[in-house]
Motif scaffolding. Structure first.
Motif, PDB file in Angstrom:
ATOM      1  N   PHE A 192      94.005  80.226  57.403  1.00 51.06           N
ATOM      2  CA  PHE A 192      94.764  78.975  57.438  1.00 51.06           C
ATOM      3  C   PHE A 192      93.891  77.826  57.933  1.00 51.06           C
ATOM      4  N   GLU A 193      93.039  78.096  58.921  1.00 44.55           N
ATOM      5  CA  GLU A 193      92.133  77.037  59.403  1.00 44.55           C
ATOM      6  C   GLU A 193      91.243  76.541  58.275  1.00 44.55           C
ATOM      7  N   HIS A 194      90.873  77.450  57.382  1.00 47.41           N
ATOM      8  CA  HIS A 194      90.045  77.052  56.238  1.00 47.41           C
ATOM      9  C   HIS A 194      90.804  76.109  55.313  1.00 47.41           C
ATOM     10  N   VAL A 195      92.022  76.490  54.912  1.00 52.14           N
ATOM     11  CA  VAL A 195      92.755  75.638  53.965  1.00 52.14           C
ATOM     12  C   VAL A 195      93.121  74.305  54.611  1.00 52.14           C
TER      13      VAL A 195
ATOM     14  N   ALA B 148      95.621  71.954  47.937  1.00 54.36           N
ATOM     15  CA  ALA B 148      94.572  72.512  48.800  1.00 54.36           C
ATOM     16  C   ALA B 148      95.158  73.471  49.831  1.00 54.36           C
ATOM     17  N   LEU B 149      96.299  73.116  50.393  1.00 49.86           N
ATOM     18  CA  LEU B 149      96.940  73.985  51.385  1.00 49.86           C
ATOM     19  C   LEU B 149      97.424  75.297  50.775  1.00 49.86           C
ATOM     20  N   LEU B 150      97.816  75.267  49.512  1.00 47.79           N
ATOM     21  CA  LEU B 150      98.440  76.435  48.879  1.00 47.79           C
ATOM     22  C   LEU B 150      97.493  77.279  48.033  1.00 47.79           C
ATOM     23  N   HIS B 151      96.290  76.769  47.738  1.00 49.78           N
ATOM     24  CA  HIS B 151      95.485  77.432  46.699  1.00 49.78           C
ATOM     25  C   HIS B 151      95.077  78.851  47.066  1.00 49.78           C
TER      26      HIS B 151
ATOM     27  N   ASP C  85      86.563  72.476  49.124  1.00 47.58           N
ATOM     28  CA  ASP C  85      86.500  73.909  49.436  1.00 47.58           C
ATOM     29  C   ASP C  85      85.049  74.358  49.599  1.00 47.58           C
ATOM     30  N   ALA C  86      84.204  73.931  48.672  1.00 43.42           N
ATOM     31  CA  ALA C  86      82.789  74.308  48.733  1.00 43.42           C
ATOM     32  C   ALA C  86      82.110  73.720  49.966  1.00 43.42           C
ATOM     33  N   LEU C  87      82.482  72.505  50.340  1.00 41.79           N
ATOM     34  CA  LEU C  87      81.884  71.868  51.512  1.00 41.79           C
ATOM     35  C   LEU C  87      82.259  72.625  52.785  1.00 41.79           C
ATOM     36  N   HIS C  88      83.509  73.000  52.918  1.00 41.21           N
ATOM     37  CA  HIS C  88      83.893  73.729  54.127  1.00 41.21           C
ATOM     38  C   HIS C  88      83.254  75.113  54.161  1.00 41.21           C
TER      39      HIS C  88
END
Length: 467
Positions: A61-64, A84-87, A159-162
């Motif tokens: 969850f911290e990731h999304v 982004a939150l749900l993907h 997503d790739a940046l994180h």
């Protein structure tokens, strides 16, 4: 990244307080309807990912949420942030796309589907190690995933940046692969979309993992001289502000952050020593109107001698990705070189956010989505030619309609197969191998069984059922 599941903790009221605290940081940019959408997405993702931990040690969850926050910084719209939150819920089969559509809306489902398609694209080590082998097929892979809505790419970039920010816990081999993939695929993609704040961070972090010694050398040089450089820049900025004020020009003047990879690239490209890189000391002037840019330029060139060959007017001649600014390099006080950028506030917003800037709602008027998509799509196509050898031919072919009679589909492993329009799953099977064609008895499209006479469409994933 791979996740492991721990026993689920009890769902407590703390989720609500955390959610409200997060939403409070967004209230200025989103209306009540948008905030309600984000509230629901936050709660769904938080509950679904409870107990799931990534290899980096952080919760899924911290990731999304981190991905969503990157998009908030880009001023993305509420549907993009919701997607982004749900993907990851969709990716891990916790939430079917059909339910996303009914529970949220069609746009959110479409965005998540696009991100999922991008995730199926796999770049092999040879493709990444030999940059010129990012050939037409690889370009098509990326273009296919972008064609429906450019906002899909914003989510993938965030997503790739994180992922890049959290590489430390991975093996060296994985770190290098992800860093190279980011540097060769996603950072140039951010550049094509004009999202420089993502591009710069991706480049610097990738460079840190791929060339650690060179990274440390440049970073060390910057750090050693930071105080001296900051003192110099502050003195220069004061003199610059006073000169602009005396000329009656309303301007915001600031220092400009430097990026290690851009310094390295300039050193390589121009075969220069670090001391010869002009824009290590850099300033930015932001004015209200375009005419003020040239007035400010007159003040700057009237006060300090500019360096021939280091002047670029990207206002009169914008870059292909629509970047606009005036760049000049000067012999400043004490004979030290300083690079100065001059732009309007609108140009600055675009330079920071790129195409993302056009997707925010302003004064309750939505963006002209069709027009913006066409502009972004053309911008991406044209920008390829600056970085990949085969790209200009690809762009020309696209503009000439050469792809109109072709269809591009994915194998289950993410390989793109190029077939004539009207091809069927049986044609696909024979294209892979004649033996597979002989043994073909059925096919699945995007996981669903279809007749062998089904006409393939671009972007579909095809799985052959053979005996």
């Amino acid at each position: 990244m791979v996740t492991v599941t721990h026993p689920a903790a009890a769902i407590t009221g703390k989720f609500e307080s955390d959610c409200e605290a997060w939403l409070a940081t967004l209230k200025e940019g989103y209306d009540a309807t948008e905030l309600a959408l984000l509230h629901h997405a936050y709660q769904r993702a938080r509950q679904a990912h409870e107990g799931e931990v990534r290899l980096s040690g952080e919760s899924l969850f911290e990731h999304v949420l981190a991905v969503a926050n990157i998009l908030v910084a880009l001023r993305a719209d509420s549907e993009v942030i919701t997607a982004a939150l749900l993907h990851e819920m969709v990716a891990t089969a916790k939430l079917p796309l059909t339910q996303v559509e009914s529970e949220f809306n069609t746009t959110v489902a479409m965005l998540i589907d696009g991100v999922t398609k991008m995730d199926t694209i796999q770049f092999t080590a040879p493709e990444l190690e030999h940059r010129v082998s990012l050939n037409t097929e690889t370009l098509r892979k990326m273009l296919l995933a972008m064609v429906d809505d450019v906002r899909v790419v914003l989510i993938k970039l965030a997503d790739a940046l994180h992922n890049l920010r959290t590489l430390n816990s991975l093996s060296e081999e994985r770190r290098i692969h992800i860093a190279r993939e980011t540097l060769e695929i996603y950072a140039p993609l951010a550049n094509r979309l004009g999202i420089w704040q993502i591009k710069w961070e991706m480049e610097d972090l990738s460079f840190r993992y791929l060339e650690p010694e060179r990274y440390k050398k440049i970073a060390g040089y910057l750090n050693e001289r930071r105080i001296t450089r900051q003192d110099y820049i502050e003195s220069f900025l004061k003199e610059l502000r006073d000169a602009l004020m005396a000329a009656g020009i309303d301007a915001e003047v600031s220092g400009r952050p430097k990026h290690i990879y851009s310094i390295y690239r300039k050193m390589q490209r121009k075969q220069l020593d670090y001391h010869q890189i002009y824009d290590v000391r850099a300033a930015r002037i932001i004015v209200n109107e375009e005419r003020d840019c040239y007035a400010a330029l007159g003040v700057v060139h009237g006060r300090w001698r500019y360096i021939p060959g280091e002047f670029d007017d990207y206002i009169a001649n914008p870059k292909v990705n629509n970047y606009r600014s005036i760049h000049t390099a000067l012999i400043g006080p004490e004979g030290k070189t300083v690079e100065v950028q001059i732009r309007t506030r609108g140009m600055h917003q675009y330079s920071e956010l790129g195409v993302a800037a056009h997707w925010r709602y302003k004064e309750n008027v939505g963006p002209n989505a069709g027009f913006e998509r066409k502009i972004a799509w053309l911008r991406q196509l044209l920008e390829w030619k600056d970085e990949v050898r085969d790209a200009s031919e690809l762009a020309d072919n696209y503009k000439n309609g050469a792809f109109d009679d072709r269809v591009y589909v994915f194998t289950p492993k993410g390989q793109v197969i190029d077939l004539p329009t009207g091809s069927t799953p049986l044609d696909f099977a024979y294209h892979i191998h004649s033996e597979l064609g002989h043994r073909c008895r059925g096919a699945k499209i995007n996981g669903h069984i279809v007749p062998l006479i089904h006409e393939l469409k671009t972007g579909e994933q095809v799985e052959v059922l053979a005996v």
